[in-house]
Design a protein around this motif. Sequence first.
Motif, PDB file in Angstrom:
ATOM      1  N   ARG A  29       0.826  -1.222   0.000  1.00 35.73           N
ATOM      2  CA  ARG A  29       0.000   0.000   0.000  1.00 35.73           C
ATOM      3  C   ARG A  29       0.854   1.263   0.000  1.00 35.73           C
ATOM      4  NH1 ARG A  29      -1.658   3.753   3.385  1.00 35.73           N
ATOM      5  NH2 ARG A  29      -3.710   4.686   3.113  1.00 35.73           N
ATOM      6  N   THR A  30       1.899   1.252   0.810  1.00 35.38           N
ATOM      7  CA  THR A  30       2.759   2.438   0.894  1.00 35.38           C
ATOM      8  C   THR A  30       3.440   2.731  -0.437  1.00 35.38           C
ATOM      9  OG1 THR A  30       3.157   2.041   3.253  1.00 35.38           O
ATOM     10  CG2 THR A  30       4.732   3.453   2.109  1.00 35.38           C
ATOM     11  N   ARG A  33       0.896   4.057  -3.050  1.00 36.80           N
ATOM     12  CA  ARG A  33       0.393   5.411  -2.811  1.00 36.80           C
ATOM     13  C   ARG A  33       1.493   6.467  -2.731  1.00 36.80           C
ATOM     14  NH1 ARG A  33      -4.814   6.167  -0.462  1.00 36.80           N
ATOM     15  NH2 ARG A  33      -6.083   4.276  -0.561  1.00 36.80           N
ATOM     16  N   GLU A  34       2.664   6.083  -2.192  1.00 35.16           N
ATOM     17  CA  GLU A  34       3.684   7.083  -1.869  1.00 35.16           C
ATOM     18  C   GLU A  34       5.009   6.907  -2.595  1.00 35.16           C
ATOM     19  OE1 GLU A  34       3.950   7.885   2.397  1.00 35.16           O
ATOM     20  OE2 GLU A  34       2.087   6.766   2.683  1.00 35.16           O
ATOM     21  N   ARG A 101      -6.133  -3.599   0.026  1.00 35.50           N
ATOM     22  CA  ARG A 101      -6.936  -2.638   0.777  1.00 35.50           C
ATOM     23  C   ARG A 101      -6.471  -2.550   2.226  1.00 35.50           C
ATOM     24  NH1 ARG A 101     -12.666  -5.189  -0.184  1.00 35.50           N
ATOM     25  NH2 ARG A 101     -11.338  -6.989   0.272  1.00 35.50           N
ATOM     26  N   GLU A 104      -6.740   3.956   6.043  1.00 35.09           N
ATOM     27  CA  GLU A 104      -6.043   5.196   5.715  1.00 35.09           C
ATOM     28  C   GLU A 104      -5.057   5.570   6.829  1.00 35.09           C
ATOM     29  OE1 GLU A 104      -6.108   7.106   3.096  1.00 35.09           O
ATOM     30  OE2 GLU A 104      -7.511   5.812   2.041  1.00 35.09           O
ATOM     31  N   SER A 107      -0.697  11.166   5.670  1.00 35.31           N
ATOM     32  CA  SER A 107       0.246  11.335   4.559  1.00 35.31           C
ATOM     33  C   SER A 107       1.417  12.234   4.923  1.00 35.31           C
ATOM     34  CB  SER A 107      -0.483  11.925   3.345  1.00 35.31           C
ATOM     35  OG  SER A 107      -1.036  13.190   3.663  1.00 35.31           O
ATOM     36  N   SER A 172       5.662  -0.086  -7.024  1.00 26.62           N
ATOM     37  CA  SER A 172       5.799   1.320  -7.402  1.00 26.62           C
ATOM     38  C   SER A 172       5.919   1.468  -8.919  1.00 26.62           C
ATOM     39  CB  SER A 172       7.025   1.946  -6.717  1.00 26.62           C
ATOM     40  OG  SER A 172       8.223   1.325  -7.158  1.00 26.62           O
TER      41      SER A 172
END
Length: 205
Positions: A29-30, A33-34, A101, A104, A107, A172
């Motif tokens: 997930r990290t 998203r990041e 999933r 949250e 950020s 990524s």
Amino acid sequence: MTLAAFLAIYFVNLAAAISPGPAVLLAVRTSLREGFARGVWLAIGIGLGACVWALAALFGLALLFKIAPALLSVLKVAGAGYLFYLAVKMWRHAPEPLDTRMDETTSARSNLGLVWQGIAAQLANPKPAVFFGTIFLTFIPPDAALWAYGVILFIVFFNDAAWNVIVARIFSLDHARRVYLGLKTFIDRFFGGLLGLLGLKLALS
């Protein structure tokens, strides 16, 4: 300790690190998203968290083995059973898509905050506690030298951190992510089979 003993520890720990769990999903997930760099910091924390469990097992339960040698036999049986359970679970669920999933999170985390999040994810997860408290210890001779403990801790950190760095790299990149997901069934069943063989070796030793 012999090279064969270190290799056995390396592969059984690698299989445990690779098996899907909260830490791996957090790395997925990290990185999704990041980005990769943020995923690397998280992976470092995951590796450090695994070392905390390993240290607790090495220096806490080693004393119990000296007091109650029969405990080692009990742990071998329990560890073999857990390995078989993980092997069957990985094999059966290999064709299923990876669920990314997760809840949250903020950020605005710093890199150090990501490291701490990785440590917390490992410490809050019962899977490494069971692994290091049973299977892991049975591969380590009770009379192992202190330097061997250092090598073992490095193996634990390297396996957990490196695998989650790979996960971060894969997820990524769009193309690499598609390739990995296409091979997920093969990868999960390969390591499921490896876990089963290690469980058999442990039960017969």
